[in-house]
Design a protein around this motif. Sequence first.
Motif, mmCIF file in Angstrom:
data_model
loop_
_atom_site.group_PDB
_atom_site.id
_atom_site.type_symbol
_atom_site.label_atom_id
_atom_site.label_comp_id
_atom_site.label_asym_id
_atom_site.label_seq_id
_atom_site.Cartn_x
_atom_site.Cartn_y
_atom_site.Cartn_z
ATOM 1 N N ALA A 1 0.829 -1.207 0.000
ATOM 2 C CA ALA A 1 0.000 0.000 0.000
ATOM 3 C C ALA A 1 0.865 1.261 0.000
ATOM 4 C CB ALA A 1 -0.935 -0.004 1.215
ATOM 5 N N ILE A 2 1.952 1.242 0.750
ATOM 6 C CA ILE A 2 2.872 2.385 0.774
ATOM 7 C C ILE A 2 3.505 2.569 -0.601
ATOM 8 C CG2 ILE A 2 5.068 3.240 1.702
ATOM 9 C CD1 ILE A 2 4.243 1.885 4.384
ATOM 10 N N ASP B 1 -4.926 2.195 -4.082
ATOM 11 C CA ASP B 1 -5.577 3.169 -3.189
ATOM 12 C C ASP B 1 -5.893 2.646 -1.784
ATOM 13 O OD1 ASP B 1 -5.554 5.048 -5.274
ATOM 14 O OD2 ASP B 1 -7.476 4.326 -6.024
ATOM 15 N N GLN B 2 -5.274 1.565 -1.356
ATOM 16 C CA GLN B 2 -5.574 1.003 -0.037
ATOM 17 C C GLN B 2 -5.151 1.922 1.097
ATOM 18 O OE1 GLN B 2 -7.242 -1.909 1.017
ATOM 19 N NE2 GLN B 2 -7.936 -1.633 -1.071
ATOM 20 N N LEU B 3 -3.998 2.556 0.965
ATOM 21 C CA LEU B 3 -3.513 3.424 2.040
ATOM 22 C C LEU B 3 -4.463 4.590 2.266
ATOM 23 C CD1 LEU B 3 -1.142 3.461 3.994
ATOM 24 C CD2 LEU B 3 0.034 4.967 2.409
ATOM 25 N N GLU B 4 -4.909 5.212 1.174
ATOM 26 C CA GLU B 4 -5.841 6.331 1.288
ATOM 27 C C GLU B 4 -7.164 5.885 1.882
ATOM 28 O OE1 GLU B 4 -4.114 5.632 -1.466
ATOM 29 O OE2 GLU B 4 -3.333 7.447 -2.370
ATOM 30 N N LYS B 5 -7.667 4.717 1.456
ATOM 31 C CA LYS B 5 -8.936 4.202 1.973
ATOM 32 C C LYS B 5 -8.851 3.920 3.472
ATOM 33 C CE LYS B 5 -10.329 2.135 -2.394
ATOM 34 N NZ LYS B 5 -10.463 0.881 -3.144
ATOM 35 N N TRP C 1 -6.672 5.204 5.598
ATOM 36 C CA TRP C 1 -6.448 6.470 6.297
ATOM 37 C C TRP C 1 -7.775 7.196 6.492
ATOM 38 C CZ3 TRP C 1 -2.517 8.299 8.958
ATOM 39 C CH2 TRP C 1 -2.521 9.632 9.328
ATOM 40 N N THR C 2 -8.600 7.231 5.448
ATOM 41 C CA THR C 2 -9.910 7.867 5.528
ATOM 42 C C THR C 2 -10.787 7.163 6.565
ATOM 43 O OG1 THR C 2 -9.730 8.465 3.199
ATOM 44 C CG2 THR C 2 -11.907 8.590 4.157
ATOM 45 N N SER C 3 -10.718 5.843 6.605
ATOM 46 C CA SER C 3 -11.501 5.074 7.590
ATOM 47 C C SER C 3 -11.079 5.407 9.009
ATOM 48 C CB SER C 3 -11.329 3.570 7.354
ATOM 49 O OG SER C 3 -11.846 3.207 6.109
ATOM 50 N N GLN D 1 -12.196 7.960 14.169
ATOM 51 C CA GLN D 1 -11.762 8.872 15.229
ATOM 52 C C GLN D 1 -12.836 9.915 15.512
ATOM 53 O OE1 GLN D 1 -8.003 10.292 13.687
ATOM 54 N NE2 GLN D 1 -6.846 8.936 15.042
ATOM 55 N N LYS D 2 -13.466 10.432 14.473
ATOM 56 C CA LYS D 2 -14.539 11.413 14.649
ATOM 57 C C LYS D 2 -15.712 10.797 15.409
ATOM 58 C CE LYS D 2 -13.586 14.287 10.620
ATOM 59 N NZ LYS D 2 -14.064 14.719 9.295
#
Length: 77
Positions: A14-15, A47-51, A53-55, A60-61
């Motif tokens: 992913a990186i 796009d796994q890292l972005e997905k 990270w967004t999750s 957290q929210k």
Amino acid sequence: MVLSEKQKNELNQAIADYLSTSGYTISFKEFCREANISNNESAERKDQLEKKWTSVIRLQKKVRKKSQLANSPVINI
């Protein structure tokens, strides 16, 4: 936290994908060399890292909101 070999490999892929798609060509090539992965392997995890990270941000929210609700005073009517 200790990652299993499979998790470590998936993270490295992913990186590598992130570096490649973001235009960090030199870093991508060097990372693939150091992580012992081929350039083709990184394409499997598009796009796994972005997905992920967004999750994490979304979760957290939710945690923050639930924590605020749990700490707010209860008014009995």
